[in-house]
Scaffold this active site. Structure first.
Site, mmCIF file in Angstrom:
data_model
loop_
_atom_site.group_PDB
_atom_site.id
_atom_site.type_symbol
_atom_site.label_atom_id
_atom_site.label_comp_id
_atom_site.label_asym_id
_atom_site.label_seq_id
_atom_site.Cartn_x
_atom_site.Cartn_y
_atom_site.Cartn_z
ATOM 1 N N GLN A 161 40.254 39.257 36.989
ATOM 2 C CA GLN A 161 39.860 38.364 38.072
ATOM 3 C C GLN A 161 38.349 38.157 38.069
ATOM 4 O OE1 GLN A 161 42.026 36.731 40.192
ATOM 5 N NE2 GLN A 161 40.191 35.619 40.797
ATOM 6 N N ASP A 197 45.135 33.429 30.940
ATOM 7 C CA ASP A 197 44.187 32.603 31.690
ATOM 8 C C ASP A 197 43.649 31.462 30.822
ATOM 9 O OD1 ASP A 197 43.823 32.958 34.409
ATOM 10 O OD2 ASP A 197 42.549 34.720 34.178
ATOM 11 N N LYS A 205 48.970 36.378 43.217
ATOM 12 C CA LYS A 205 49.522 36.408 41.862
ATOM 13 C C LYS A 205 50.602 37.489 41.744
ATOM 14 C CE LYS A 205 45.250 34.547 39.964
ATOM 15 N NZ LYS A 205 43.937 34.829 39.354
#
Length: 292
Positions: free
Chosen positions: A96, A119, A52
């Site tokens: 994460q 997200d 990312k």
């Protein structure tokens, strides 16, 4: 049989984003900024976050990686998120997953400000998605939709079978595929661990999205000839013959299913790359909303 190559599709998305960011910078605007929080040192999570950060650099985004010890308290993690919420220079925040067991993932998700929820996991984002309102779409389902668009996969009127009902992939995927847009309008069946006659249902699917986290679960005898197979699974399977001591397996037995399918995503090199592309697109949207 067509290979739905995530590298090709994701590079196309990232190139579009790179050009857009370049234009914004030429206009004297700052670069979009994504912040990622990594708790502990899980090998797979380290890889995901590194990819990312790398994608941000390729596109022209700024990125910040916040590393926290596995023993970090839930309170300290939530405070870190609040600090990023309050930072005017941060456009998007991701934490994460998975997290250590002593930390509530739901609390973490709900602490991220909806305006920075790139997200797409916050209840506000999910509610808007279900209602067909503009929102951040969870990155993996969004990436899959971008892949269908890139390869111009026909979906209208098709029967899509989604195996898995997680809030991260299965449920939002079913909403997107059934929604009224160019790469939706499917009739969708969601299958899970309590589904009876799973094989028979899969054999009816024009499109199968496998997102259950069980390596090589979907076999050739579960697939209708010519079906489009989207493999979301990514599991490290121990293999002493492999250089790293393991191999990455998807939820689909690729070699045998590829002989039946009309189109299929590889693992690795498929949906994982598109997840990052979806995240990058969400980050640019968050940035634009903040500077408008």
């Amino acid at each position: 049989m067509q290979v739905l190559d995530g590298k090709i599709a994701s590079q196309s998305v990232k190139e579009q984003l790179r050009q857009e960011v370049s234009q914004l910078m030429a206009e004297g605007k700052r670069a979009p900024h994504l912040a990622a929080i990594l708790v502990g040192s899980n090998g797979a999570s380290e890889t995901y976050v590194a990819n990312k950060v790398k994608s941000c650099a390729e596109i022209g985004f700024e990125s910040t990686l916040v590393r926290l010890e596995e023993t970090v308290s839930e309170e300290a993690l939530l405070n870190t998120i609040q600090n990023l919420n309050n930072d005017a220079g941060i456009d998007g925040i991701l934490v994460q997953l998975p997290l250590p067991k002593h930390i509530s993932e739901q609390k973490v998700i709900e602490t991220i400000h909806p305006d920075k929820d790139v997200d797409g996991f916050h209840p506000n984002s999910v509610g808007k998605l279900v209602q067909g309102l503009e929102t951040f779409v969870p990155a993996t389902p969004y990436g899959i939709m971008l892949m269908l668009e890139h390869f111009n996969i026909s979906t209208k009127g098709k029967h899509a079978v989604v195996i898995g009902r997680s809030n991260i992939v299965g449920r939002p995927m079913s909403v997107l595929l059934s929604s009224n847009h160019a790469y939706g309008n499917c009739t969708v069946t969601i299958c899970h661990s309590h589904t009876a006659n799973l094989k028979e249902i899969c054999l009816q699917g024009d499109i199968i999205v496998a997102a259950l986290g069980r390596p090589e679960f979907v076999k050739a005898d579960m697939v209708k000839p010519g079906a489009v197979i989207i493999d979301v699974g990514i599991t490290r399977v121990n293999d002493a013959t492999a250089k790293k001591g393991y191999r990455i397996k998807g939820d689909v037995a690729y070699n045998e299913v590829a002989t039946v399918a009309g189109a299929i995503t590889p693992v690795p090199g498929g949906v994982g790359l598109m997840t990052i592309a979806g995240l990058m697109k969400n980050t640019l949207v968050a940035y634009k909303r903040r500077i408008s």
